[in-house]
Scaffold this motif. Structure first.
Motif, PDB file in Angstrom:
ATOM      1  N   PRO A 113       0.823  -1.210   0.000  1.00  0.00           N
ATOM      2  CA  PRO A 113       0.000   0.000   0.000  1.00  0.00           C
ATOM      3  C   PRO A 113       0.862   1.268   0.000  1.00  0.00           C
ATOM      4  O   PRO A 113       2.054   1.229   0.334  1.00  0.00           O
ATOM      5  N   ILE A 114       0.222   2.371  -0.369  1.00  0.00           N
ATOM      6  CA  ILE A 114       0.866   3.686  -0.369  1.00  0.00           C
ATOM      7  C   ILE A 114       0.143   4.572   0.635  1.00  0.00           C
ATOM      8  O   ILE A 114      -1.097   4.561   0.722  1.00  0.00           O
ATOM      9  N   VAL A 115       0.910   5.321   1.412  1.00  0.00           N
ATOM     10  CA  VAL A 115       0.346   6.244   2.402  1.00  0.00           C
ATOM     11  C   VAL A 115       0.340   7.658   1.826  1.00  0.00           C
ATOM     12  O   VAL A 115       1.377   8.162   1.378  1.00  0.00           O
ATOM     13  N   LEU A 116      -0.838   8.270   1.818  1.00  0.00           N
ATOM     14  CA  LEU A 116      -0.986   9.650   1.369  1.00  0.00           C
ATOM     15  C   LEU A 116      -1.119  10.543   2.595  1.00  0.00           C
ATOM     16  O   LEU A 116      -1.986  10.317   3.445  1.00  0.00           O
ATOM     17  N   SER A 117      -0.261  11.543   2.680  1.00  0.00           N
ATOM     18  CA  SER A 117      -0.302  12.494   3.790  1.00  0.00           C
ATOM     19  C   SER A 117      -0.716  13.853   3.259  1.00  0.00           C
ATOM     20  O   SER A 117      -0.224  14.292   2.212  1.00  0.00           O
ATOM     21  N   VAL A 118      -1.629  14.492   3.963  1.00  0.00           N
ATOM     22  CA  VAL A 118      -2.095  15.823   3.565  1.00  0.00           C
ATOM     23  C   VAL A 118      -1.825  16.797   4.697  1.00  0.00           C
ATOM     24  O   VAL A 118      -1.867  16.432   5.879  1.00  0.00           O
TER      25      VAL A 118
END
Length: 479
Positions: A113-118
């Motif tokens: 999986p890929i972690v998206l941080s905002v």
């Protein structure tokens, strides 16, 4: 010159009918056993089912694979921020939004999986991260409406991932396909606001789950030799591209019947549709089936919406449950404007006609669009009206480089004596005193799209789409 994919040729199936019939046959000899009528019927269904999948594949190839191409953005799992809004020179995606600078992240979820941080975004600024997979299902949102404007870390997983939500992750989103796209929209208030948008974009981060957890990375996924996507290639070999795209789209239970039909005419993952060795009747059947499929998509686009004062309003975009195996609806959504938002995120009234039903044509008439006092589009974020060329659905070159009029422009616009707001829709300037309200039109047919970002749900509201209490006013010929 810009590369033009299938997205620039919405009626490419019609163009196929002018091709030499001898050039079109499938590889699988099992198709020979089918009658011409059976072949035509399956080819029609295959065209409709495959259209959004092939369109998405073409954009993915241009944006994330073809590093030497003019539309290339960034490799998989790397964010590409656009510190600008789209213009007439952007031709990879039809009906592009020019309201919000985009950021693009094409995801390869095969290895992990890929972690998206905002980042934290000021409350006044709308932003949204739309997650869309290879089936063109919108399977999740991060942003002002969905998760708020606070900072956070979110995980996107592929269809084969198994596990619990890791510590520190606010939410897990699961794609139906191993390749997916995250489309970021960040509101721009005006030209001077761009440095602030850039600061927000700089806070968008993407990293593998192993890096987020500070653990060793798993083995890399195997290399894929992608079939290069070109307009000429797709027009000549549409079903070969569907073969290639289907290798990246695992079948779901609701696809059992359509996948079986595709197999009957030699189409599916691992196959190569190579256009030879069938009879002239069967070749004609494929051409006729594709043409009929394209016509069915156009018909659905016209009938699958409510006509409100000449504007077409409907709900075309959503997740797998929303489409529920309705391949025609999914194809119509893609052809109407690939990567559109769910209606609750943004609703898109669109039109090619005035209030009387006559086709909009900037070479023949000037037009006006007037919002009565107190009746601007009801939104939590903002609204816009964007001009497109009626044939290509691309933004148009114009003398003031204005592609839309939106609510952040209101302070500089002139209202009428009664408090109403009139937009001037025409190819030539309406005069210096009205130019702030001018939406330049092509010297040809017109396609207009209204965008209501985060529409209000309480009356007055455009929701449910096409049935809400707020009605967009019709476009009228200028006197």
């Amino acid at each position: 010159m810009k590369t033009k994919t299938i997205l620039t040729s919405l009626s490419f199936a019609l163009a196929l009918t002018t091709a030499r019939a001898a050039d079109l046959t499938p590889a699988d000899s099992s198709a020979v056993a089918l009658t011409k009528e059976e072949t035509k019927a399956i080819a029609e269904e295959a065209f409709i089912y495959g259209l959004p999948i092939v369109m998405n594949y073409a954009v993915m190839h241009e944006y994330a694979v073809d590093k030497g191409g003019p539309q290339f953005k960034a490799p998989f799992n790397q964010i590409k921020n656009e510190a600008r809004v789209f213009t007439y020179e952007d031709t990879a995606i039809i009906t592009p939004n020019s309201d919000t600078p985009y950021s693009f992240l094409w995801l390869d979820l095969r290895a992990e999986p890929i972690v998206l941080s905002v980042p934290a975004v000021e409350k006044e600024r709308y932003y949204a991260v739309m997650l869309c997979d290879g089936n063109t299902y919108n399977y999740g949102y991060i942003g002002s409406r969905a998760t708020g404007n606070e900072a956070g870390d979110y995980m996107v997983a592929g269809p084969d991932w198994k596990g619990e939500k890791p510590a520190g992750i606010k939410k897990v989103f699961t794609s139906t396909t191993p390749f997916s796209v995250a489309g970021y929209r960040t509101q721009l208030f005006n030209a001077e606001d761009m440095p602030n948008v850039v600061k927000v974009q700089a806070g968008y981060k993407a990293q593998p789950l192993s890096a987020f957890l500070k653990q060793p990375a798993p083995s890399a996924a195997p290399k894929i030799d992608f079939l290069p996507a070109t307009t000429a290639g797709i027009q000549a070999n549409y079903f070969q591209y569907l073969d290639a795209a289907l290798q990246l789209v695992p079948p779901a239970p609701e696809e059992k019947d359509i996948r079986a039909k595709l197999a009957k005419i030699g189409i599916g993952p691992g196959k190569t549709f190579d256009f030879k060795n069938l009879s002239a009747d069967q070749k004609d059947a494929f051409l006729l089936g594709m043409k009929s499929g394209d016509e069915q998509v156009d018909k659905f686009l016209a009938s699958g919406v409510k006509n409100v004062n000449g504007w077409n309003i409907g709900s075309f975009f959503g997740d797998r449950v929303f489409f529920d195996g309705n391949w025609l609806k999914r194809a119509a959504a893609a052809k109407g404007g690939l990567y559109g938002n769910d209606a609750v995120e943004a609703t898109y009234p669109f039109t090619r006609v005035d209030a009387t039903g006559e086709k909009l044509d900037g070479s023949k008439h000037n037009y006006t669009l007037t919002f009565p006092a107190g009746q601007l589009p009801p939104v939590n974020a903002f609204w816009s009206v964007t001009m497109y060329d009626g044939k290509s659905q691309f933004l148009i070159k114009n003398p003031i480089n204005r592609y839309l009029i939106n609510s952040p422009m209101l302070p500089n616009m002139k209202k009428n004596a009664d408090g109403s707001l009139t937009l001037y829709i025409q190819k030539d300037s309406p005069g210096a005193d009205k130019e702030a309200n001018w939406l330049p039109a092509p010297n040809d047919t017109i396609y207009l799209v209204m965008r209501l970002y985060w529409p209000k749900t309480k009356a007055p509201s455009i929701l449910p789409a096409g049935e809400g209490t707020w009605k967009p006013p019709g476009i009228v010929k200028a006197k």
